[in-house]
Motif scaffolding. Structure first.
Motif, PDB file in Angstrom:
ATOM      1  N   PRO A 215      56.249  27.059  40.574  1.00 25.21           N
ATOM      2  CA  PRO A 215      56.253  28.160  39.593  1.00 25.21           C
ATOM      3  C   PRO A 215      54.850  28.622  39.202  1.00 25.21           C
ATOM      4  CG  PRO A 215      57.846  26.471  38.982  1.00 25.21           C
ATOM      5  CD  PRO A 215      57.039  25.900  40.104  1.00 25.21           C
ATOM      6  N   THR A 216      53.941  27.668  39.007  1.00 31.35           N
ATOM      7  CA  THR A 216      52.572  28.033  38.625  1.00 31.35           C
ATOM      8  C   THR A 216      51.873  28.793  39.737  1.00 31.35           C
ATOM      9  OG1 THR A 216      52.412  26.093  37.197  1.00 31.35           O
ATOM     10  CG2 THR A 216      50.348  27.118  37.854  1.00 31.35           C
ATOM     11  N   ILE A 217      52.059  28.341  40.962  1.00 35.10           N
ATOM     12  CA  ILE A 217      51.399  28.990  42.089  1.00 35.10           C
ATOM     13  C   ILE A 217      51.888  30.431  42.236  1.00 35.10           C
ATOM     14  CG2 ILE A 217      51.228  29.029  44.607  1.00 35.10           C
ATOM     15  CD1 ILE A 217      51.141  25.969  44.529  1.00 35.10           C
ATOM     16  N   TYR A 218      53.198  30.637  42.184  1.00 37.96           N
ATOM     17  CA  TYR A 218      53.708  32.004  42.372  1.00 37.96           C
ATOM     18  C   TYR A 218      53.394  32.896  41.179  1.00 37.96           C
ATOM     19  CZ  TYR A 218      55.468  31.481  46.984  1.00 37.96           C
ATOM     20  OH  TYR A 218      55.512  31.319  48.349  1.00 37.96           O
ATOM     21  N   ALA A 219      53.338  32.323  39.981  1.00 37.20           N
ATOM     22  CA  ALA A 219      52.904  33.109  38.823  1.00 37.20           C
ATOM     23  C   ALA A 219      51.469  33.578  39.010  1.00 37.20           C
ATOM     24  CB  ALA A 219      53.043  32.268  37.552  1.00 37.20           C
ATOM     25  N   LYS A 220      50.626  32.697  39.550  1.00 33.97           N
ATOM     26  CA  LYS A 220      49.233  33.068  39.785  1.00 33.97           C
ATOM     27  C   LYS A 220      49.105  34.109  40.900  1.00 33.97           C
ATOM     28  CE  LYS A 220      44.634  31.390  40.818  1.00 33.97           C
ATOM     29  NZ  LYS A 220      44.369  32.561  41.652  1.00 33.97           N
ATOM     30  N   LEU A 221      49.845  33.892  41.991  1.00 31.68           N
ATOM     31  CA  LEU A 221      49.797  34.857  43.091  1.00 31.68           C
ATOM     32  C   LEU A 221      50.165  36.257  42.624  1.00 31.68           C
ATOM     33  CD1 LEU A 221      51.491  32.732  45.912  1.00 31.68           C
ATOM     34  CD2 LEU A 221      49.164  33.628  45.990  1.00 31.68           C
ATOM     35  N   MET A 222      51.214  36.342  41.801  1.00 36.63           N
ATOM     36  CA  MET A 222      51.709  37.647  41.378  1.00 36.63           C
ATOM     37  C   MET A 222      50.946  38.209  40.187  1.00 36.63           C
ATOM     38  SD  MET A 222      55.840  37.073  41.908  1.00 36.63           S
ATOM     39  CE  MET A 222      55.919  35.599  40.882  1.00 36.63           C
ATOM     40  N   GLY A 223      50.594  37.335  39.228  1.00 29.73           N
ATOM     41  CA  GLY A 223      50.017  37.819  37.985  1.00 29.73           C
ATOM     42  C   GLY A 223      48.508  37.879  37.954  1.00 29.73           C
ATOM     43  N   VAL A 224      47.840  37.004  38.706  1.00 35.51           N
ATOM     44  CA  VAL A 224      46.370  36.953  38.685  1.00 35.51           C
ATOM     45  C   VAL A 224      45.789  37.472  39.996  1.00 35.51           C
ATOM     46  CG1 VAL A 224      44.349  35.465  38.418  1.00 35.51           C
ATOM     47  CG2 VAL A 224      46.416  35.023  37.058  1.00 35.51           C
ATOM     48  N   ASP A 225      46.266  36.924  41.107  1.00 39.63           N
ATOM     49  CA  ASP A 225      45.759  37.383  42.400  1.00 39.63           C
ATOM     50  C   ASP A 225      46.241  38.782  42.753  1.00 39.63           C
ATOM     51  OD1 ASP A 225      44.504  34.934  42.763  1.00 39.63           O
ATOM     52  OD2 ASP A 225      46.223  34.048  43.778  1.00 39.63           O
ATOM     53  N   LYS A 226      47.355  39.204  42.145  1.00 37.50           N
ATOM     54  CA  LYS A 226      47.905  40.551  42.384  1.00 37.50           C
ATOM     55  C   LYS A 226      48.132  40.809  43.877  1.00 37.50           C
ATOM     56  CE  LYS A 226      47.457  41.754  37.985  1.00 37.50           C
ATOM     57  NZ  LYS A 226      48.612  41.917  37.106  1.00 37.50           N
ATOM     58  N   VAL A 227      48.753  39.849  44.560  1.00 38.04           N
ATOM     59  CA  VAL A 227      49.015  40.047  45.992  1.00 38.04           C
ATOM     60  C   VAL A 227      49.973  41.211  46.179  1.00 38.04           C
ATOM     61  CG1 VAL A 227      48.546  37.644  46.598  1.00 38.04           C
ATOM     62  CG2 VAL A 227      50.889  38.333  45.986  1.00 38.04           C
TER      63      VAL A 227
ATOM     64  N   VAL B 149      41.266  46.467  36.529  1.00 36.90           N
ATOM     65  CA  VAL B 149      40.813  47.727  37.103  1.00 36.90           C
ATOM     66  C   VAL B 149      41.325  47.877  38.528  1.00 36.90           C
ATOM     67  CG1 VAL B 149      38.782  49.015  37.867  1.00 36.90           C
ATOM     68  CG2 VAL B 149      38.784  47.886  35.621  1.00 36.90           C
ATOM     69  N   ALA B 150      41.229  46.758  39.304  1.00 39.52           N
ATOM     70  CA  ALA B 150      41.680  46.807  40.691  1.00 39.52           C
ATOM     71  C   ALA B 150      43.171  47.104  40.776  1.00 39.52           C
ATOM     72  CB  ALA B 150      41.369  45.488  41.403  1.00 39.52           C
ATOM     73  N   ALA B 151      43.920  46.590  39.791  1.00 39.05           N
ATOM     74  CA  ALA B 151      45.372  46.762  39.825  1.00 39.05           C
ATOM     75  C   ALA B 151      45.777  48.211  39.653  1.00 39.05           C
ATOM     76  CB  ALA B 151      46.020  45.907  38.737  1.00 39.05           C
ATOM     77  N   ILE B 152      44.975  48.977  38.891  1.00 38.79           N
ATOM     78  CA  ILE B 152      45.377  50.360  38.630  1.00 38.79           C
ATOM     79  C   ILE B 152      44.627  51.361  39.517  1.00 38.79           C
ATOM     80  CG2 ILE B 152      46.020  49.856  36.255  1.00 38.79           C
ATOM     81  CD1 ILE B 152      43.411  51.070  35.324  1.00 38.79           C
ATOM     82  N   ALA B 153      43.569  50.902  40.205  1.00 39.00           N
ATOM     83  CA  ALA B 153      42.825  51.816  41.061  1.00 39.00           C
ATOM     84  C   ALA B 153      43.550  52.009  42.384  1.00 39.00           C
ATOM     85  CB  ALA B 153      41.426  51.253  41.332  1.00 39.00           C
TER      86      ALA B 153
END
Length: 423
Positions: free
Chosen positions: A93-105, A25-29
């Motif tokens: 790789p795991t950290i940057y995947a999380k930053l971009m895909g989960v944390d949505k920085v 929701v946060a990603a699209i709001a």
């Protein structure tokens, strides 16, 4: 443990899984004006490169605080989201995947160090994100990714990194010609040694010894003895902080005395390591990235360095911080100026602006060329002379850390051969 603030990765991932719908929701709001702009990165806060990684974080935190005190970016506060990669490329790789895909920085900086940058690049490229890598040596040479920019002063070729050793050797009569190359078996050292090999071939030096060793190596006497047996005139070393100390101690123990020794030994950028080694570093040549010389004072430099040194004792970091904090701060400045100039957080827009702009920073004007490297290299080399004991004050004294290269910044003469300065 990989951390973001005080949370472990495991805890963070659990929270992310539990709140996945909220993230979507946060990603699209649309962002509210008060929502922070989140800048993600990984840093080595533990592990073999942590003395530098902690300083990088301190520099970025000073930049964040300055930006927020001035009203933030686009009217929004800046927040740093970071994880400890432990200096291990396998974690990147795991950290940057999380930053971009989960944390949505919103934005990326980093990682820090060649080895970790190279490991993170495929994930960053796949997500089509822009980043400013900190102290990567030729980290983009295999990818040629147009949205990567390098906060490292060697310029378009890793060969520039070792150029001062060769230029200094060429000034001596008779010219020393027998070259030894040594470094850790990691991306950073391999790139530096590749550049040195390129210089040797172009300038007519003979490579009589070449050795890389695992990062886990803790005993260097056998390496030093093999070096001694090869009888090189010049020893060019590309080492991380922990092995820098081991190699210098072993060389001192067996009385290794080539005519020139040093190069890209990252431990010689760390005040605590220099203090531990004391007089053993006399005669060594060291690449420097920033020195507090009058010719290297730019808008905000003095204030930024004073703020770092004020915080350093409480953080337990290098008390002087001449190398890593100003480069990290400058990376933040470049990103902030690109965001403000374009009024955008879009990666394509930011990358296009960064590619075509010269930025004024606390370490001077910076512009980027091929592979995101600096268009104008700035390599400074010093020689340690007259270091006596372990007193901190002498490492603020630039008559003991003598700038011998280039001519623009030179403050004294090279003591040659090495034995003269080592006495």
């Amino acid at each position: 443990m990989i951390v973001i603030g005080r949370r472990s990765v495991e805890s963070a991932m659990a929270l992310a899984a539990a709140g996945l719908v909220g993230f979507m929701v946060a990603a699209i709001a649309p962002a509210r004006a008060a929502d922070p702009i989140r800048i993600g990165m990984s840093l080595s806060l533990t592990g073999p490169t942590s003395p530098a990684g902690k300083q990088v974080l301190a520099g970025l935190e000073i930049w964040r605080d300055d930006v927020n005190a001035s009203g933030g970016l686009l009217g929004r506060p800046v927040q740093l989201v970071y994880y400890d990669d432990q200096g291990s490329p396998a974690n990147a790789p795991t950290i940057y995947a999380k930053l971009m895909g989960v944390d949505k920085v919103d934005l990326l900086i980093g990682p820090y160090s060649t080895n970790v940058i190279a490991a993170a690049m495929p994930a960053i490229i796949q997500s089509n994100r822009t980043t400013i890598g900190i102290f990567g040596l030729g980290a983009n040479k295999a990818f040629h990714y147009p949205k990567y920019f390098s906060m490292n002063s060697q310029g378009p070729s890793p060969a520039n990194y070792s150029k001062c050793m060769f230029d200094l050797a060429l000034e001596q009569v008779p010219k020393p010609t027998r070259l030894a190359l040594i470094g850790a078996d990691v991306e950073y050292s391999r790139n530096a040694l590749d550049g040195a090999r390129e210089n040797a071939k172009a300038l007519g030096f003979d490579i009589v010894f070449e050795r890389t060793y695992p990062l886990s190596t803790i005993e260097f006497t056998s390496v030093a003895r093999a070096l001694q047996a090869a009888a090189p005139d010049i020893v060019y070393a590309a080492t991380l902080p922990i092995d820098t100390a081991g190699i210098i101690r072993a060389a001192h123990e067996i009385n290794l005395k080539p005519k020139l020794i040093g190069g890209s030994m990252l431990g010689l950028l760390v005040t605590g390591i220099k203090q531990q080694l004391g007089p053993m570093i006399n005669g060594y040549i060291s690449n420097e990235f920033y020195i507090p010389a009058p010719s290297l004072q730019f808008d905000g430099t003095k204030r930024m360095m004073e703020e770092y040194q004020k915080r350093a004792s409480g953080l337990g970091t290098d008390p002087l911080g001449y190398t890593y904090p100003p480069y990290a701060y400058a990376a933040g400045q470049i990103l902030a100026k690109a965001v403000s100039a374009t009024n955008s957080l879009a990666d394509d827009t930011l990358a296009a602006h960064i590619r075509q702009t010269t930025f004024d920073t606390v370490i001077g004007p910076i512009s980027f060329g091929a592979d995101g490297e600096w268009t104008k290299p700035r390599i400074i080399c010093i020689q340690f002379q007259g270091i006596n004991g372990t007193d901190l004050e002498q490492f603020k004294d630039w008559s003991r850390q003598v700038v011998v290269y280039p001519r623009d910044y030179k403050s004294g003469n090279l003591l040659y051969p090495f034995e003269r300065a080592a006495q």
